[in-house]
Design a protein around this motif. Structure first.
Motif, PDB file in Angstrom:
ATOM      1  N   LEU A 167       0.603 -29.279  56.629  1.00  0.00           N
ATOM      2  CA  LEU A 167      -0.089 -28.117  56.762  1.00  0.00           C
ATOM      3  C   LEU A 167      -0.966 -27.824  58.063  1.00  0.00           C
ATOM      4  O   LEU A 167      -1.536 -28.760  58.519  1.00  0.00           O
ATOM      5  N   ASP A 168      -0.826 -26.511  58.446  1.00  0.00           N
ATOM      6  CA  ASP A 168      -1.519 -26.170  59.577  1.00  0.00           C
ATOM      7  C   ASP A 168      -3.264 -26.212  59.335  1.00  0.00           C
ATOM      8  O   ASP A 168      -3.802 -26.019  58.208  1.00  0.00           O
ATOM      9  N   PRO A 169      -3.798 -27.049  60.073  1.00  0.00           N
ATOM     10  CA  PRO A 169      -5.134 -27.489  59.842  1.00  0.00           C
ATOM     11  C   PRO A 169      -6.101 -26.450  59.644  1.00  0.00           C
ATOM     12  O   PRO A 169      -7.105 -26.290  59.026  1.00  0.00           O
ATOM     13  N   THR A 170      -5.807 -25.111  60.342  1.00  0.00           N
ATOM     14  CA  THR A 170      -6.748 -24.085  60.140  1.00  0.00           C
ATOM     15  C   THR A 170      -6.735 -23.368  58.666  1.00  0.00           C
ATOM     16  O   THR A 170      -7.412 -22.464  58.136  1.00  0.00           O
ATOM     17  N   LEU A 171      -5.747 -24.004  57.785  1.00  0.00           N
ATOM     18  CA  LEU A 171      -5.671 -23.429  56.340  1.00  0.00           C
ATOM     19  C   LEU A 171      -6.263 -24.605  55.302  1.00  0.00           C
ATOM     20  O   LEU A 171      -6.145 -24.399  54.363  1.00  0.00           O
ATOM     21  N   ALA A 172      -6.703 -25.499  55.908  1.00  0.00           N
ATOM     22  CA  ALA A 172      -7.286 -26.395  55.120  1.00  0.00           C
ATOM     23  C   ALA A 172      -8.585 -25.830  54.183  1.00  0.00           C
ATOM     24  O   ALA A 172      -9.501 -25.279  54.805  1.00  0.00           O
TER      25      ALA A 172
ATOM     26  N   ILE B 271      -3.009 -25.514  47.932  1.00  0.00           N
ATOM     27  CA  ILE B 271      -3.672 -26.249  48.962  1.00  0.00           C
ATOM     28  C   ILE B 271      -4.840 -26.931  48.415  1.00  0.00           C
ATOM     29  O   ILE B 271      -5.605 -26.402  47.633  1.00  0.00           O
ATOM     30  N   GLY B 272      -4.883 -28.171  48.685  1.00  0.00           N
ATOM     31  CA  GLY B 272      -6.069 -28.885  48.348  1.00  0.00           C
ATOM     32  C   GLY B 272      -6.434 -29.765  49.553  1.00  0.00           C
ATOM     33  O   GLY B 272      -5.889 -30.821  50.003  1.00  0.00           O
TER      34      GLY B 272
ATOM     35  N   HIS C  94     -12.079 -18.342  53.125  1.00  0.00           N
ATOM     36  CA  HIS C  94     -12.593 -19.568  53.652  1.00  0.00           C
ATOM     37  C   HIS C  94     -12.052 -19.855  54.938  1.00  0.00           C
ATOM     38  O   HIS C  94     -12.676 -20.332  55.839  1.00  0.00           O
ATOM     39  N   CYS C  95     -11.022 -19.283  55.322  1.00  0.00           N
ATOM     40  CA  CYS C  95     -10.282 -19.825  56.793  1.00  0.00           C
ATOM     41  C   CYS C  95     -10.786 -18.691  57.638  1.00  0.00           C
ATOM     42  O   CYS C  95     -10.135 -18.826  58.737  1.00  0.00           O
TER      43      CYS C  95
END
Length: 231
Positions: free
Chosen positions: A144-149, A167-168, A110-111
């Motif tokens: 959380l690093d925004p790129t991992l959302a 992660i959610g 996804h990332c």
């Protein structure tokens, strides 16, 4: 100077301090600084933080805590909470085996990142334990690093194992016991997070800071077999 939050009645013996509805490190620092101050208030029963609110419960046997009274008191203490030290709180390190994360590959896809880069980015920040909720000891973490959302799973699982790191959306969290859940599981920790024989019964407390440390499956098995101590 106006306060950055409103103070509203919650019950006959409780008030809620409400900031703008966002996950903000400054708001979090203020919430936990005010909670620490209020624990010195005679007759205070409990402070319950969330991302942008702080519920304050007073002892029903004592005179109720009114909003104007609390606002005046907080204005007098403003230098102690308006710009608190962001690094305030205990620093914990949690070992995590990311190879045991059932959804790590899905999150990486996804990332659009390699799985090892997801792990590296997840371990890099120092997180803030904003509050505990959902189930006893479930830790909601900011940072959380925004790129991992990553969105929650379309179909929640009926049981997620204790120690799962997940992660959610834009959050990361910890499952202290086996419960249903819909977050993406990216790893597991051998560290007990909930023990009802302890006081307090949760390894993490709201306001703590947390770092993740990647470990191998062999290290995970070794720590689990050794029954990690509650420290």
């Amino acid at each position: 100077m106006s306060l950055p939050f409103t103070i509203e009645p919650l019950t006959e013996t409780a008030l809620v301090l409400r900031w703008p509805a966002q996950i903000c490190p400054v708001t979090q620092a203020q919430i936990h600084a005010i909670a620490a101050l209020l624990r010195q208030w005679p007759g205070l029963q409990e402070c319950v933080p969330t991302y942008h609110c702080l519920a304050v419960y007073s002892d029903p046997a004592r005179p109720p805590l009114h909003a104007p009274m609390l606002a005046q008191w907080l204005r007098q203490k403003e230098k102690l909470w308006r710009k608190p030290r962001v690094e305030h709180g205990r620093l914990r390190t949690l070992p995590v085996c990311y190879e045991l994360g059932d959804d790590l590959i899905e999150v990486a896809s996804h990332c659009e990142l390699p799985p090892e880069e997801v792990v590296a980015r997840h371990c890099q920040p120092t997180y803030r334990v904003c509050f505990l909720g959902f189930s006893p000891g479930f830790a909601y973490l900011s940072g959380l690093d925004p790129t991992l959302a990553t969105p929650r799973r379309a179909q929640p699982r009926t049981e997620i194992p204790a120690g799962a790191v997940a992660i959610g959306g834009a959050q990361t969290g910890l499952y202290p016991s086996a419960t249903p859940g819909g977050w993406q599981i990216i790893g597991r920790s051998p560290q007990p997070l909930l023990d009802l024989s302890q006081s307090p019964p949760t390894w993490l407390q709201a306001g703590d800071r947390l770092k993740f440390e990647a470990i191998s499956p062999a290290q995970y098995a070794q720590l689990q077999e050794a029954s990690p101590c509650w420290t």
